[in-house]
Motif scaffolding. Structure first.
Motif, PDB file in Angstrom:
ATOM      1  N   LEU A 157      -1.123   5.836   7.305  1.00 51.29           N
ATOM      2  CA  LEU A 157      -2.174   5.804   6.290  1.00 51.29           C
ATOM      3  C   LEU A 157      -2.714   4.388   6.112  1.00 51.29           C
ATOM      4  CD1 LEU A 157      -3.855   7.162   4.102  1.00 51.29           C
ATOM      5  CD2 LEU A 157      -1.925   6.896   2.525  1.00 51.29           C
ATOM      6  N   ILE A 158      -1.877   3.376   6.301  1.00 48.92           N
ATOM      7  CA  ILE A 158      -2.346   1.993   6.222  1.00 48.92           C
ATOM      8  C   ILE A 158      -3.392   1.729   7.299  1.00 48.92           C
ATOM      9  CG2 ILE A 158      -1.643  -0.407   6.622  1.00 48.92           C
ATOM     10  CD1 ILE A 158       0.905   0.194   5.101  1.00 48.92           C
ATOM     11  N   ASP A 159      -3.154   2.205   8.512  1.00 46.65           N
ATOM     12  CA  ASP A 159      -4.141   2.044   9.582  1.00 46.65           C
ATOM     13  C   ASP A 159      -5.470   2.680   9.197  1.00 46.65           C
ATOM     14  OD1 ASP A 159      -2.162   0.825  11.065  1.00 46.65           O
ATOM     15  OD2 ASP A 159      -1.699   2.606  12.246  1.00 46.65           O
ATOM     16  N   ILE A 160      -5.405   3.851   8.609  1.00 48.94           N
ATOM     17  CA  ILE A 160      -6.620   4.576   8.215  1.00 48.94           C
ATOM     18  C   ILE A 160      -7.389   3.817   7.149  1.00 48.94           C
ATOM     19  CG2 ILE A 160      -7.449   6.679   7.066  1.00 48.94           C
ATOM     20  CD1 ILE A 160      -5.072   8.139   8.459  1.00 48.94           C
ATOM     21  N   MET A 170      -1.457  -6.497   1.151  1.00 50.39           N
ATOM     22  CA  MET A 170      -0.644  -7.707   1.176  1.00 50.39           C
ATOM     23  C   MET A 170       0.388  -7.603   2.293  1.00 50.39           C
ATOM     24  SD  MET A 170      -1.642  -6.995  -2.138  1.00 50.39           S
ATOM     25  CE  MET A 170      -3.300  -7.253  -1.572  1.00 50.39           C
ATOM     26  N   ILE A 171       1.134  -6.504   2.303  1.00 51.60           N
ATOM     27  CA  ILE A 171       2.073  -6.168   3.373  1.00 51.60           C
ATOM     28  C   ILE A 171       1.560  -4.897   4.024  1.00 51.60           C
ATOM     29  CG2 ILE A 171       4.426  -5.434   3.888  1.00 51.60           C
ATOM     30  CD1 ILE A 171       5.419  -7.176   1.656  1.00 51.60           C
ATOM     31  N   PHE A 172       1.564  -4.844   5.337  1.00 53.33           N
ATOM     32  CA  PHE A 172       0.985  -3.720   6.040  1.00 53.33           C
ATOM     33  C   PHE A 172       2.073  -2.707   6.395  1.00 53.33           C
ATOM     34  CE2 PHE A 172      -2.025  -7.044   6.029  1.00 53.33           C
ATOM     35  CZ  PHE A 172      -3.288  -6.503   6.221  1.00 53.33           C
ATOM     36  N   ASN A 173       2.354  -2.505   7.675  1.00 54.19           N
ATOM     37  CA  ASN A 173       3.346  -1.497   8.066  1.00 54.19           C
ATOM     38  C   ASN A 173       4.779  -2.009   8.052  1.00 54.19           C
ATOM     39  OD1 ASN A 173       1.730   0.875   8.622  1.00 54.19           O
ATOM     40  ND2 ASN A 173       0.861  -0.251  10.338  1.00 54.19           N
ATOM     41  N   ASP A 174       4.968  -3.306   7.771  1.00 53.98           N
ATOM     42  CA  ASP A 174       6.323  -3.850   7.669  1.00 53.98           C
ATOM     43  C   ASP A 174       6.963  -3.461   6.340  1.00 53.98           C
ATOM     44  OD1 ASP A 174       6.365  -5.048  10.128  1.00 53.98           O
ATOM     45  OD2 ASP A 174       5.557  -6.939   9.405  1.00 53.98           O
ATOM     46  N   GLY A 175       8.248  -3.757   6.226  1.00 53.93           N
ATOM     47  CA  GLY A 175       8.968  -3.416   5.005  1.00 53.93           C
ATOM     48  C   GLY A 175       8.492  -4.199   3.803  1.00 53.93           C
ATOM     49  N   GLY A 176       8.574  -3.583   2.651  1.00 55.86           N
ATOM     50  CA  GLY A 176       8.212  -4.229   1.391  1.00 55.86           C
ATOM     51  C   GLY A 176       9.316  -4.108   0.374  1.00 55.86           C
ATOM     52  N   GLY A 177      10.553  -4.361   0.798  1.00 56.66           N
ATOM     53  CA  GLY A 177      11.669  -4.176  -0.121  1.00 56.66           C
ATOM     54  C   GLY A 177      11.827  -2.700  -0.456  1.00 56.66           C
ATOM     55  N   GLU A 178      12.285  -2.421  -1.682  1.00 56.75           N
ATOM     56  CA  GLU A 178      12.439  -1.020  -2.064  1.00 56.75           C
ATOM     57  C   GLU A 178      11.114  -0.357  -2.364  1.00 56.75           C
ATOM     58  OE1 GLU A 178      13.380  -3.206  -6.005  1.00 56.75           O
ATOM     59  OE2 GLU A 178      13.225  -3.660  -3.877  1.00 56.75           O
ATOM     60  N   ASN A 207       6.136   8.373  -6.254  1.00 58.42           N
ATOM     61  CA  ASN A 207       7.509   8.280  -6.743  1.00 58.42           C
ATOM     62  C   ASN A 207       7.589   8.768  -8.183  1.00 58.42           C
ATOM     63  OD1 ASN A 207       9.780   6.671  -8.201  1.00 58.42           O
ATOM     64  ND2 ASN A 207      10.297   6.517  -6.035  1.00 58.42           N
ATOM     65  N   ILE A 208       8.565   9.612  -8.473  1.00 57.47           N
ATOM     66  CA  ILE A 208       8.646  10.277  -9.768  1.00 57.47           C
ATOM     67  C   ILE A 208       8.973   9.301 -10.890  1.00 57.47           C
ATOM     68  CG2 ILE A 208       9.923  12.035 -11.081  1.00 57.47           C
ATOM     69  CD1 ILE A 208      10.350  13.458  -8.311  1.00 57.47           C
ATOM     70  N   SER A 209       9.882   8.364 -10.634  1.00 55.25           N
ATOM     71  CA  SER A 209      10.308   7.433 -11.680  1.00 55.25           C
ATOM     72  C   SER A 209       9.385   6.233 -11.817  1.00 55.25           C
ATOM     73  CB  SER A 209      11.726   6.934 -11.397  1.00 55.25           C
ATOM     74  OG  SER A 209      12.670   7.973 -11.516  1.00 55.25           O
ATOM     75  N   TYR A 210       8.934   5.696 -10.670  1.00 50.44           N
ATOM     76  CA  TYR A 210       8.249   4.406 -10.688  1.00 50.44           C
ATOM     77  C   TYR A 210       6.770   4.500 -10.378  1.00 50.44           C
ATOM     78  CZ  TYR A 210      13.122   3.159 -10.631  1.00 50.44           C
ATOM     79  OH  TYR A 210      14.458   3.077 -10.933  1.00 50.44           O
ATOM     80  N   ASN A 211       6.273   5.692 -10.101  1.00 47.10           N
ATOM     81  CA  ASN A 211       4.845   5.959  -9.888  1.00 47.10           C
ATOM     82  C   ASN A 211       4.298   5.375  -8.585  1.00 47.10           C
ATOM     83  OD1 ASN A 211       5.070   6.954 -12.530  1.00 47.10           O
ATOM     84  ND2 ASN A 211       4.192   5.115 -13.446  1.00 47.10           N
ATOM     85  N   TRP A 212       5.129   4.706  -7.774  1.00 47.70           N
ATOM     86  CA  TRP A 212       4.621   4.121  -6.534  1.00 47.70           C
ATOM     87  C   TRP A 212       3.960   5.191  -5.673  1.00 47.70           C
ATOM     88  CZ3 TRP A 212      10.279   2.403  -5.560  1.00 47.70           C
ATOM     89  CH2 TRP A 212      10.638   1.406  -6.466  1.00 47.70           C
ATOM     90  N   SER A 213       2.835   4.850  -5.056  1.00 51.74           N
ATOM     91  CA  SER A 213       2.231   5.754  -4.085  1.00 51.74           C
ATOM     92  C   SER A 213       3.056   5.694  -2.792  1.00 51.74           C
ATOM     93  CB  SER A 213       0.777   5.363  -3.826  1.00 51.74           C
ATOM     94  OG  SER A 213       0.656   3.995  -3.510  1.00 51.74           O
ATOM     95  N   LEU A 214       3.274   6.844  -2.179  1.00 48.76           N
ATOM     96  CA  LEU A 214       4.157   6.958  -1.015  1.00 48.76           C
ATOM     97  C   LEU A 214       3.383   7.444   0.215  1.00 48.76           C
ATOM     98  CD1 LEU A 214       7.247   8.600  -2.780  1.00 48.76           C
ATOM     99  CD2 LEU A 214       6.903   6.175  -2.239  1.00 48.76           C
ATOM    100  N   LEU A 215       4.100   7.538   1.327  1.00 47.61           N
ATOM    101  CA  LEU A 215       3.588   8.037   2.614  1.00 47.61           C
ATOM    102  C   LEU A 215       2.574   7.091   3.247  1.00 47.61           C
ATOM    103  CD1 LEU A 215       3.133  11.863   1.900  1.00 47.61           C
ATOM    104  CD2 LEU A 215       5.158  10.635   2.686  1.00 47.61           C
ATOM    105  N   TRP A 216       2.740   5.790   3.051  1.00 50.65           N
ATOM    106  CA  TRP A 216       1.808   4.829   3.616  1.00 50.65           C
ATOM    107  C   TRP A 216       2.123   4.482   5.064  1.00 50.65           C
ATOM    108  CZ3 TRP A 216      -2.722   3.333   1.666  1.00 50.65           C
ATOM    109  CH2 TRP A 216      -2.965   3.522   0.304  1.00 50.65           C
ATOM    110  N   THR A 217       3.387   4.518   5.463  1.00 57.44           N
ATOM    111  CA  THR A 217       3.740   4.020   6.791  1.00 57.44           C
ATOM    112  C   THR A 217       4.215   5.159   7.691  1.00 57.44           C
ATOM    113  OG1 THR A 217       5.972   3.360   6.093  1.00 57.44           O
ATOM    114  CG2 THR A 217       4.238   1.739   5.838  1.00 57.44           C
ATOM    115  N   TYR A 218       5.198   4.890   8.544  1.00 56.41           N
ATOM    116  CA  TYR A 218       5.523   5.813   9.622  1.00 56.41           C
ATOM    117  C   TYR A 218       6.370   7.009   9.191  1.00 56.41           C
ATOM    118  CZ  TYR A 218       3.952   1.687  12.129  1.00 56.41           C
ATOM    119  OH  TYR A 218       3.218   0.619  12.571  1.00 56.41           O
TER     120      TYR A 218
END
Length: 823
Positions: A157-160, A170-178, A207-218
């Protein structure tokens, strides 16, 4: 570099030299079925006026025809357009029709008319929870088709989103911590970007607890995606919390039948496979299975690094705090490897897996989606304070949902749609890292678990031919745990650790148990949408949603749109929308800076969109201007009573405005060009002038060219991303000192070539960052780590730990081989 440039010039010359001599025939195929019973209609004659090409649908309603690419000067037959109820699975070369059989039994259908219908009726569902023409959809919406995903070889999704106006990373397909990633949309976004909503077939993925948007990478699954509908602008009037700056909706293939297998291999020992299987057992039952596996060793973070955040550093001479073999807390101990070189780079390996299964029976669909993602911690932390080259520095997360939905047509005006969903999002306890200057052999680990169940019922009613009404109600219960933070322990349940980080870091001991509370949140929502087509040229949409939560209270979000299309080739949209982002469990309950009295963040956005289709739909233009007002923005303020010295608080207003321009030009049948431009600016409530927004490019340009040859056997795609200078935060000392407060601009070129060598085989070569551009993403959050302050002898723990920037990957090459048999 000269050889690469010469190769590109030579390739472009060959492409354009071939265009005018390459007007080949192409294959159009599809299926014609009855709207009354869903059965195939055989015997339908499909022809091209003035051409000998003619065919009939077979017993399964299927047809196949080879036609001229140019399709010029065709005289259409009389065609009963009322006989077309709906179009599905429409792509460049596949046109499926659902026909009302009592009005159309045996009829000559000119193929060119089908092509015109396909062009003029791009349909979307996300804007109003119903299928509608994109021109009358009350939102600024972009559609990424399956064909685009294939031709451009998108991997994530980041590529798209790098090709779409409004997104900054800021960070692309690499890790961003938790956190899953760090990006912004329309100048807004926090860690994990909680201000955009991700959905798959209408099911929330954040994410249910932290609201982070998911499914960005592989960890995402693209092999079975029919299209992606991306709305930029508020969507809470339909979808509730987190649809703050937009909605990204993955829509999977329906009733897929066939086999597709795509293994891939490339740079940095990248390897994996995509699989899609589908089978129709009869007219009422379809089973599909999709699988994705991705592994890469990564490049070890050995990248462009001008300040040496990740290179040429030495281990600290002193370990400030540790526990010895007897479990005693000790301080200020000599480091036996002090002064020796710290390994360069960072861990950016990535292992992910995802699976999706769906069973369709008549009007009911049941399914499951599961993903798990593990990766190195990447450039999330500074390498001189943290052991980010250690194998134990990693993140691990998992999510899944199971669901059942049913759509029942009560009569020809009234229908009901029911969703039953259970889902989970987890930070797995393998997530953690190590310090250089304290507890160097003990992992600081994180874990968090959350579960959610909801039922949603929608009622759609067609009041008149031109007016429809939709009402919905949703009840949801969530079980949330705060992050369980441990030292030298990996908790395996939702609430407990046997070695609490707070106690261990204070010197109280390694094996002090800590139990965190669980939070049960009940939510209720109801919403209404009223759509009216006043005339063939004017349409309006009015929507409102009421949300009530035991966590944040109640909130009302309206939306209103007026769409005027005076001619077939031009139109205007006037849009107003509002949305909210609920406070996360961390913002509400963190013992370091939590505030249980936070209100949701709110946004109101006003938009004008101009769109046009010229030269028989060969040229499509879209211009969007928006203005957003953000209130109750959740930020940090000083608070001496809190352990961190600060707390979360609802702050003053913030304003964002922007302009985007988009062009899609079908130069020839086999040659398509697209380009878009984005301009953004922001303003604090007490500021008198607009200025550039932190961490966001004020100017962005994307462009792409797609060309095919030899009856579409060979396809070449080339894309450019230009990102202008990005303003650094005032806390980003390194960029303020050495780059005049701005991260430099960059341009990146991606290249894909595909060739259908045999009937079922298609090899594909993908070159990312073709010119090996050296660039970085601006530091996440504060970007406050100032590498100059580190001294391995005198200052082993300088203030600030977030790098000023995040180095990005150079040129990579990926090769995949697609094997497909589609029925």
């Amino acid at each position: 570099m000269k050889n690469i440039t010469l190769s590109i010039i030579t390739l472009c010359f060959l492409i354009f030299a071939t265009i005018n001599t390459n007007a080949q025939n192409r294959k159009i195929e599809g299926t014609i079925t009855s709207a009354e019973n869903g059965k195939a209609i055989s015997g339908i004659t499909i022809s091209v006026k003035g051409s000998p090409e003619i065919t009939n649908t077979d017993k399964n309603g299927k047809y196949r025809l080879f036609v001229s690419d140019t399709l010029k000067n065709i005289e259409f037959h009389d065609f009963p357009t009322m006989a077309i109820k709906n179009r599905a699975d429409v792509s460049k070369d596949i046109i499926n029709l659902i026909l009302i059989e009592k009005e159309l039994t045996i009829y000559d259908i000119p193929l060119d008319m089908l092509v015109e219908l396909k062009i003029d009726n791009i349909e979307v569902i996300t804007a109003s929870l119903k299928l509608q023409n994109i021109d009358f959809a009350p939102s600024n919406i972009t559609v990424i088709t399956h064909e685009m995903i294939e031709n451009r070889a998108y991997q994530s999704l980041i590529d798209i989103c790098q090709d779409i106006p409004g997104f900054d990373f800021m960070i692309f397909n690499d890790g961003g911590g938790e956190y899953p990633t760090f990006n912004m949309n329309r100048g807004l976004g926090t860690i994990g970007n909680t201000k955009i909503l991700i959905m798959v077939d209408g099911i929330i993925q954040n994410n249910i607890s932290y609201n982070w948007s998911l499914l960005w990478t592989y960890e995402n699954l693209l092999v079975d995606i029919e299209r992606i509908e991306i709305i930029e602008g508020p969507g809470s009037s339909m979808y509730g919390a987190q649809a703050f700056t937009g909605v990204i909706h993955f829509i999977t293939k329906k009733n897929y039948e066939g086999v597709m297998v795509k293994p891939f291999y490339g740079s940095n020992f990248t390897r994996g496979i995509d699989v899609l299987l589908g089978k129709n057992f009869n007219n009422n039952v379809n089973l599909s299975l999709a699988f994705h596996k991705y592994n890469t060793n990564g490049d070890g973070g050995l990248r462009y690094d001008p300040a040496n955040y990740f290179h040429n550093n030495l281990y600290p001479d002193t370990i400030l705090a540790d526990y010895n073999s007897e479990g005693n807390y000790i301080t200020n101990q000599p480091n036996p490897i002090g002064g020796e070189p710290i390994p360069d780079g960072f861990q950016n390996w990535h292992n992910s897996i995802s699976m999706r299964a769906k069973l369709n029976f008549k009007n009911t669909e049941t399914g499951v989606f599961f993903w798990e993602d593990k990766k190195g911690i990447g450039s999330y932390l500074t390498a001189y304070e943290y052991k980010i080259t250690d194998d134990k520095a990693r993140t691990a997360s998992r999510g899944y949902h199971v669901y059942m939905n049913n759509e029942t047509n009560i009569n020809n005006k009234l229908s009901m749609h029911t969703y039953l969903v259970f889902r989970s999002t987890n930070i797995l306890p393998q997530t953690g890292f190590l310090y250089h200057y304290k507890f160097p052999s003990l992992v600081k680990s994180y874990a968090a678990y959350a579960y959610q169940a909801y039922i949603e019922e929608r009622l759609s009613y067609i009041l008149t031919k031109n007016t429809d009404f939709l009402a919905g109600i949703k009840g949801m219960t969530s079980l949330k745990s705060p992050r369980i933070v441990s030292l030298n322990d990996t908790p395996n349940n939702m609430t407990e650790t046997q070695s609490a980080w707070n106690e261990a870091s204070a010197g109280n001991g390694l094996n002090i148990k800590e139990t965190n509370p669980l939070f049960v949140v009940h939510e209720f929502a109801t919403y209404f949408i009223w759509n009216t087509q006043w005339t063939p040229k004017i349409a309006t949409s009015l929507g409102v949603r009421y949300d009530n939560s035991s966590e944040y209270g109640e909130i009302l979000n309206p939306r209103l749109s007026l769409i005027y299309k005076p001619e077939k080739y031009i139109g205007i949209k006037l849009l107003y929308g509002s949305a909210f982002k609920q406070p996360s469990i961390f913002e509400l309950n963190s013992e370091f800076r939590g505030n249980p009295n936070l209100d949701p963040e709110k946004i109101s956005t006003y938009e004008i969109e101009l769109f046009s289709s010229l030269f028989h739909n060969r040229v499509k233009l879209k211009t969007n201007i928006f203005y957003s007002e953000i209130t109750d923005f959740i930020g940090k303020v000083p608070d001496a009573t809190m352990p961190s010295g600060e707390r979360y608080e609802n702050k003053d207003k913030f304003f964002v405005s922007g302009l985007s321009f988009e062009l899609n030009y079908k130069i020839l049948t086999n040659l398509t060009l697209y380009a878009n431009y984005m301009y953004l600016q922001g303003k604090e409530s007490d500021a008198t002038e607009w200025s550039q927004i932190d961490r966001t490019a004020q100017h962005k340009i994307n462009a792409g060219l797609n060309v095919s040859f030899f009856q579409k056997k060979l396809n070449v795609n080339c894309r450019l991303n230009y990102v202008g200078k990005r303003k650094a935060q005032s806390t980003n000392t390194w960029l303020q000192t050495y780059e005049a407060g701005f991260a430099p601009s960059y341009k990146k070129i991606n290249f894909v070539i595909s060739y259908k060598a045999l009937k079922y085989f298609e090899p594909q070569l993908i070159i990312e960052n073709m010119l090996n551009e050296q660039y970085y993403g601006i530091g996440r959050e504060s970007g406050n780590g100032f590498v100059d302050d580190y001294n391995y002898q005198t200052n082993v723990n300088p203030s600030g730990f977030i790098p000023a920037y995040h180095p990005q990957q150079g040129r990579t090459i990926l090769f995949n081989l697609k094997f497909a048999i589609n029925k």
